[in-house]
Design a protein around this motif. Structure first.
Motif: not given
Length: 349
Positions: A326-332, A338-342
């Motif tokens: 759930l912490l990853l971007t939609p492609d995963c 982008t920024f919240s994952l970073a």
């Protein structure tokens, strides 16, 4: 505290987003281990080309020369600038002028990431010759626009460049599992590729601890899909390496995980680190871009600069986060941008 001068070229499309985001955990990892990154950003892009007629200034290479490393986002905006212009105006000149002859791309599944294959236990390091071969740019066109038009593109292979990339591959295999796959198409290309095979055989006795297997490019492409776990270090020419590393990106979960380094192992010039997913115009500005390939490229940069603990720590943090979908971007399959994952990767440090 060691201070490294980093030239940052965000480039086009999602390159601007993933660079800005990925620098959050990259800086954090460096700082945690007593290193400082002093960044200088250069707005060299297709937008620059449309304004000035050049992808980078005439003195661009000289400007970059004094930096310790280059971090590149993405190059290309084919709707307005042909790829043949953008590539030859920025990326290829940097590789060639600084003789960044080894393009290194790791291919393995990060924890929690699913690829398209049933197999998940592969760990492949692709090493691509980066300065000549099929991308030498030697050739031309005559009778342009007429029925008699002719286009000639000549591949350039020198013994010097083939030998040094193979030696680098042998040395990397020694540091890993002791297996080297050299790929050509010598049954069809009887000059350049036969020379490559011959040099491979000449060098092999100097590395008795490395098991060498020669593959034709079509057979190796199939093996990367059917038996990727049998491969360790793969060495290929510029074009063949380009193709194989896209297969590698696909089996490791997609281009969002495709990190790379363009290095001159001898040093003395800035090496360049970049994700290889391109500028992705379809998702640029949406916040959906996956920054993992850029973070991974940043970890490779830290390692090459000698900050190995910071690099290992950053990759470990990355691996902790990829386990949490759930912490990853939609492609995963995640819900982050982008920024919240970073920021999550930086927090995991």
């Amino acid at each position: 505290m060691k201070d490294y001068k980093i030239a940052v070229i965000p480039g086009d499309g999602i390159g601007k987003e993933v660079i800005e985001a990925a620098l959050i955990p990259i800086r954090a990892a460096a700082s945690k281990h007593g290193a400082k990154l002093t960044e200088t950003s250069f707005d060299w892009s297709c937008e620059t080309y449309l304004k000035t007629g050049r992808m980078m200034p005439e003195n661009g290479i000289d400007t970059l020369r004094d930096f310790d490393s280059i971090l590149l986002g993405a190059v290309g905006w084919p709707k307005t600038v042909p790829d043949s212009v953008s590539l030859h105006g920025l990326l290829l000149p940097i590789r060639k002028q600084f003789d960044l002859y080894a393009n290194i791309r790791p291919h393995r599944l990060l924890p929690g990431i699913s690829g398209p294959l049933a197999k998940s236990d592969f760990d492949i390091l692709c090493i691509r010759e980066n300065t000549e071969g099929e991308y030498s740019g030697a050739g031309g066109r005559v009778h342009v626009g007429t029925p008699q038009e002719v286009a000639v593109e000549t591949s350039i292979f020198t013994r010097h460049s083939v030998e040094r990339i193979l030696r680098f591959g042998f040395e990397q295999a020694r540091l890993r599992r002791g297996k080297l796959a050299s790929t050509t198409k010598s049954n069809a290309q009887k000059y350049t590729m036969v020379m490559w095979d011959e040099i491979t055989e000449e060098l092999a006795p100097a590395y008795p601890d490395v098991e060498v297997t020669r593959y034709h490019i079509d057979a190796l492409s199939a093996r990367m899909i059917t038996h990727p776990e049998t491969l360790d270090v793969v060495v290929a020419s510029n074009l063949f390496g380009d193709i194989l590393t896209d297969i590698g990106a696909a089996i490791q979960g997609g281009l969002g995980f495709a990190a790379s380094a363009n290095i001159n192992p001898l040093g003395g010039v800035p090496s360049m680190f970049e994700p290889v997913h391109g500028s992705a115009p379809d998702i640029a500005g949406t916040g959906a871009a996956n920054p993992i390939a850029t973070v991974w490229s940043g970890a490779m940069m830290l390692d090459f600069l000698g900050e190995r603990e910071a690099s290992a720590d950053l990759l470990a943090a990355l691996s902790r986060i990829t386990r949490r979908t759930l912490l990853l971007t939609p492609d995963c399959g995640g819900t982050s941008n982008t920024f919240s994952l970073a920021r999550e990767i930086a927090n995991a440090l």
